[in-house]
Write an enzyme that holds these catalytic residues in place. Sequence first.
Site, PDB file in Angstrom:
ATOM      1  N   TYR A   1     -52.930  60.856  34.921  1.00 55.53           N
ATOM      2  CA  TYR A   1     -53.926  59.902  34.911  1.00 55.53           C
ATOM      3  C   TYR A   1     -53.504  58.615  35.684  1.00 55.53           C
ATOM      4  O   TYR A   1     -52.600  57.919  35.282  1.00 55.53           O
ATOM      5  CB  TYR A   1     -54.220  59.671  33.476  1.00 55.53           C
TER       6      TYR A   1
ATOM      7  N   LYS B   1     -55.995  62.825  38.508  1.00 54.92           N
ATOM      8  CA  LYS B   1     -57.191  62.145  38.068  1.00 54.92           C
ATOM      9  C   LYS B   1     -57.148  60.801  38.928  1.00 54.92           C
ATOM     10  O   LYS B   1     -56.207  59.791  38.508  1.00 54.92           O
ATOM     11  CB  LYS B   1     -57.438  61.755  36.496  1.00 54.92           C
TER      12      LYS B   1
END
Length: 297
Positions: free
Chosen positions: A131, A159
Amino acid sequence: MFTGLSAFPLTPMSELGVDEGAFTRLVEQLVAAKVDSIGALGSTGSYAYLSRAERSRVAQLAVEVAGNIPVMVSIGALRTRDVLLLAEDAQKVGVKALLLPPVSYQKLSAEEVFSLYETVTANISIPLCVYDNPGTAHFEFTDELHGRIAHLPNVRSIKIPGVPEAPDQAKSRVDRLRALIPEHVTIGVSGDALAATGLNAGCEAWYSVMGGLFPKSALAITQAALSGNAQEATRLSDRLKPLWALFRQLGGGLRVVATAAEIRGFCTSPSLPLPLKVVSGEGRQRIASVIDELELS
């Protein structure tokens, strides 16, 4: 599971706790829309404001309601010890993937971040998504660090924040990262206003804030882009410019989506953990108008 639309729902809550009924309704809507995956307890899900027990319960609810749709949950925490405990809890309730941001209070070095991912990936049995969100985690990845982490066991997706607005620059950004990571690791774009640009540039997934509340609208963009119809994906995204403007002007996607969820009757107010607050007054009226004008669903 790291392709297509990954919808990130709100976790409605007050100071009394999580509104499990409201959260269930939000997930049920995602199931009905047939999103590709569900990202529970992301930043939109306010994971950082919940206790370990609350996070485990929300993960369990998401898995139970989602059925055959895979669920990913965030295991971000300040200490590696706590990250490992959260990973254990999430795996026990049956999530299909883990989402890990490098959360910090003291600013982390690149080696400390690599060590975090190295430790976690060696102690899990399901896939992990890296992330990269400097706006909340306050750490900026380099592509080289992404490349090192992507070669660790169990890493399956990254991501990334929003790509550059210009299509050629967006493609160059995605291509640079793609050259450094294994083929089995996908790249997913966040930053909803630039999602179509990222998907058209080669990202395989959209990790979406708006998709957690308006999955059909988000799916239309995703499916157009991934089917090769870049022009249609761009058109559909441009049509939502009034929504993207609200995200910029009214304190970000979380506040706007939480306000919209209240307006739509999915949850009651308050739906965010204090000191966070939803949008009120004229801003709230603007959100309601935009939802109706764009026929978001």
